[in-house]
Write a protein that holds these residues in place. Structure first.
Motif, PDB file in Angstrom:
ATOM      1  N   UNK A 149      16.402   2.173 -12.099  1.00 31.39           N
ATOM      2  CA  UNK A 149      14.960   1.980 -12.252  1.00 31.39           C
ATOM      3  C   UNK A 149      14.345   1.454 -10.948  1.00 31.39           C
ATOM      4  N   UNK A 150      15.048   0.517 -10.290  1.00 33.24           N
ATOM      5  CA  UNK A 150      14.547  -0.036  -9.027  1.00 33.24           C
ATOM      6  C   UNK A 150      14.472   1.036  -7.941  1.00 33.24           C
ATOM      7  N   UNK A 151      15.512   1.864  -7.893  1.00 30.75           N
ATOM      8  CA  UNK A 151      15.535   2.948  -6.916  1.00 30.75           C
ATOM      9  C   UNK A 151      14.396   3.926  -7.184  1.00 30.75           C
ATOM     10  N   UNK A 152      14.170   4.204  -8.448  1.00 31.08           N
ATOM     11  CA  UNK A 152      13.088   5.108  -8.851  1.00 31.08           C
ATOM     12  C   UNK A 152      11.744   4.553  -8.392  1.00 31.08           C
ATOM     13  N   UNK A 153      11.527   3.259  -8.619  1.00 37.79           N
ATOM     14  CA  UNK A 153      10.275   2.630  -8.226  1.00 37.79           C
ATOM     15  C   UNK A 153      10.092   2.671  -6.703  1.00 37.79           C
ATOM     16  N   UNK A 154      11.180   2.452  -5.982  1.00 35.34           N
ATOM     17  CA  UNK A 154      11.128   2.488  -4.512  1.00 35.34           C
ATOM     18  C   UNK A 154      10.750   3.896  -4.017  1.00 35.34           C
ATOM     19  N   UNK A 155      11.344   4.913  -4.633  1.00 31.57           N
ATOM     20  CA  UNK A 155      11.031   6.295  -4.240  1.00 31.57           C
ATOM     21  C   UNK A 155       9.583   6.648  -4.592  1.00 31.57           C
ATOM     22  N   UNK A 156       9.110   6.156  -5.734  1.00 32.26           N
ATOM     23  CA  UNK A 156       7.717   6.414  -6.124  1.00 32.26           C
ATOM     24  C   UNK A 156       6.753   5.723  -5.150  1.00 32.26           C
ATOM     25  N   UNK A 157       7.132   4.541  -4.684  1.00 29.33           N
ATOM     26  CA  UNK A 157       6.310   3.852  -3.675  1.00 29.33           C
ATOM     27  C   UNK A 157       6.267   4.639  -2.373  1.00 29.33           C
ATOM     28  N   UNK A 158       7.419   5.208  -1.979  1.00 34.34           N
ATOM     29  CA  UNK A 158       7.464   6.039  -0.772  1.00 34.34           C
ATOM     30  C   UNK A 158       6.555   7.255  -0.920  1.00 34.34           C
ATOM     31  N   UNK A 159       6.595   7.871  -2.089  1.00 36.66           N
ATOM     32  CA  UNK A 159       5.752   9.038  -2.348  1.00 36.66           C
ATOM     33  C   UNK A 159       4.280   8.638  -2.292  1.00 36.66           C
ATOM     34  N   UNK A 160       3.949   7.452  -2.813  1.00 33.30           N
ATOM     35  CA  UNK A 160       2.564   6.969  -2.760  1.00 33.30           C
ATOM     36  C   UNK A 160       2.112   6.754  -1.316  1.00 33.30           C
ATOM     37  N   UNK A 161       3.012   6.196  -0.484  1.00 36.66           N
ATOM     38  CA  UNK A 161       2.666   5.984   0.928  1.00 36.66           C
ATOM     39  C   UNK A 161       2.406   7.320   1.622  1.00 36.66           C
ATOM     40  N   UNK A 162       3.235   8.308   1.311  1.00 37.72           N
ATOM     41  CA  UNK A 162       3.055   9.648   1.875  1.00 37.72           C
ATOM     42  C   UNK A 162       1.721  10.231   1.411  1.00 37.72           C
ATOM     43  N   UNK A 163       1.413  10.044   0.130  1.00 35.43           N
ATOM     44  CA  UNK A 163       0.146  10.538  -0.420  1.00 35.43           C
ATOM     45  C   UNK A 163      -1.030   9.886   0.295  1.00 35.43           C
ATOM     46  N   UNK A 164      -0.963   8.574   0.472  1.00 34.13           N
ATOM     47  CA  UNK A 164      -2.038   7.854   1.164  1.00 34.13           C
ATOM     48  C   UNK A 164      -2.228   8.383   2.583  1.00 34.13           C
ATOM     49  N   UNK A 165      -1.116   8.672   3.256  1.00 38.54           N
ATOM     50  CA  UNK A 165      -1.175   9.191   4.624  1.00 38.54           C
ATOM     51  C   UNK A 165      -1.901  10.553   4.639  1.00 38.54           C
ATOM     52  N   UNK A 166      -1.587  11.409   3.685  1.00 36.49           N
ATOM     53  CA  UNK A 166      -2.208  12.737   3.653  1.00 36.49           C
ATOM     54  C   UNK A 166      -3.673  12.676   3.206  1.00 36.49           C
ATOM     55  N   UNK A 167      -3.999  11.761   2.312  1.00 37.32           N
ATOM     56  CA  UNK A 167      -5.402  11.586   1.906  1.00 37.32           C
ATOM     57  C   UNK A 167      -6.214  11.120   3.116  1.00 37.32           C
ATOM     58  N   UNK A 168      -5.643  10.218   3.922  1.00 31.62           N
ATOM     59  CA  UNK A 168      -6.319   9.757   5.138  1.00 31.62           C
ATOM     60  C   UNK A 168      -6.504  10.915   6.119  1.00 31.62           C
ATOM     61  N   UNK A 169      -5.528  11.819   6.184  1.00 25.08           N
ATOM     62  CA  UNK A 169      -5.641  12.995   7.054  1.00 25.08           C
ATOM     63  C   UNK A 169      -6.776  13.907   6.580  1.00 25.08           C
ATOM     64  N   UNK A 170      -6.915  14.066   5.259  1.00 24.73           N
ATOM     65  CA  UNK A 170      -8.025  14.854   4.700  1.00 24.73           C
ATOM     66  C   UNK A 170      -9.349  14.233   5.129  1.00 24.73           C
ATOM     67  N   UNK A 171      -9.455  12.917   5.012  1.00 26.49           N
ATOM     68  CA  UNK A 171     -10.684  12.222   5.412  1.00 26.49           C
ATOM     69  C   UNK A 171     -10.978  12.424   6.895  1.00 26.49           C
ATOM     70  N   UNK A 172      -9.941  12.381   7.714  1.00 28.96           N
ATOM     71  CA  UNK A 172     -10.118  12.561   9.154  1.00 28.96           C
ATOM     72  C   UNK A 172     -10.618  13.982   9.457  1.00 28.96           C
ATOM     73  N   UNK A 173     -10.007  14.983   8.818  1.00 30.05           N
ATOM     74  CA  UNK A 173     -10.411  16.379   9.022  1.00 30.05           C
ATOM     75  C   UNK A 173     -11.859  16.581   8.557  1.00 30.05           C
ATOM     76  N   UNK A 174     -12.198  16.007   7.404  1.00 32.02           N
ATOM     77  CA  UNK A 174     -13.560  16.139   6.871  1.00 32.02           C
ATOM     78  C   UNK A 174     -14.590  15.492   7.790  1.00 32.02           C
ATOM     79  N   UNK A 175     -14.301  14.288   8.269  1.00 34.52           N
ATOM     80  CA  UNK A 175     -15.288  13.616   9.115  1.00 34.52           C
ATOM     81  C   UNK A 175     -15.475  14.374  10.429  1.00 34.52           C
ATOM     82  N   UNK A 176     -14.403  14.968  10.947  1.00 37.75           N
ATOM     83  CA  UNK A 176     -14.529  15.755  12.176  1.00 37.75           C
ATOM     84  C   UNK A 176     -15.396  16.990  11.926  1.00 37.75           C
TER      85      UNK A 176
END
Length: 184
Positions: A149-176
């Motif tokens: 369960x702990x490993x699962x939560x850690x992997x889900x957190x990693x996926x969330x960080x990746x998602x946040x990074x890509x959402x920020x990239x969308x915002x950057x592309x849109x603002x440009x």
């Protein structure tokens, strides 16, 4: 196994960003670009064909697109396709080439285009969030058999960080793109 799920999710998110950039390149930003004609399909010998496969498309200056068909008989078909398209441009045919003059955008049209970019951006964000959901579901399935369960939560957190990074990239592309559209 969780690493391959994360890698696959990241690749799919990257493709969502690429699709967003491709969609935004077809929006008219007051500047001539051959990408404006990417969505224009011409009926050529019974088949729908993109303009860039029938002609040489270039921009001699920032306000003009020049289309030089390889087969001069396709000139009128290309002209009709441009007229039917949602570009709002009027082609000028001189018998061997077609010129498209890009007019200056009005303030009203600029705000309309910004709304379109936000719509494209929201679609990209939804796609990225759906990829996150799919990846998290796959991790949760693994939790039942292969990982703790702990490993699962850690992997889900990693996926969330990746998602946040890509959402920020969308915002950057849109603002440009918004900056590009609003620039006079």
């Amino acid at each position: 196994m969780p690493q391959s799920i994360k890698k696959s999710a990241e690749e799919r998110m990257d493709k969502a960003i690429s699709a967003l950039k491709r969609d935004l390149s077809t929006l008219r930003a007051g500047r001539a670009t051959p990408a404006l004609l990417d969505r224009v399909q011409v009926e050529y010998y019974g088949a729908m064909t993109p303009v860039n496969q029938l002609a040489n498309v270039n921009t001699p200056d920032s306000r003009t697109i020049l289309i030089q068909p390889w087969d001069k008989t396709s000139l009128s078909a290309i002209e009709k396709a441009i007229m039917k398209s949602d570009l709002g441009l009027t082609p000028s045919n001189d018998g061997s080439t077609i010129r498209l003059v890009i007019p200056m955008l009005t303030e009203e049209r600029r705000t309309e285009l910004v709304k379109f970019t936000k719509k494209f951006g929201e679609e990209a964000k939804v796609a990225i969030r759906n990829i996150r959901r799919d990846a998290n579901d796959d991790i949760k399935k693994l939790e039942k058999s292969d990982i703790s369960e702990d490993e699962s939560r850690r992997h889900q957190d990693d996926i969330q960080k990746t998602t946040d990074k890509f959402i920020a990239e969308v915002e950057r592309v849109l603002s440009a793109k918004e900056k590009d559209i609003m620039e006079v």
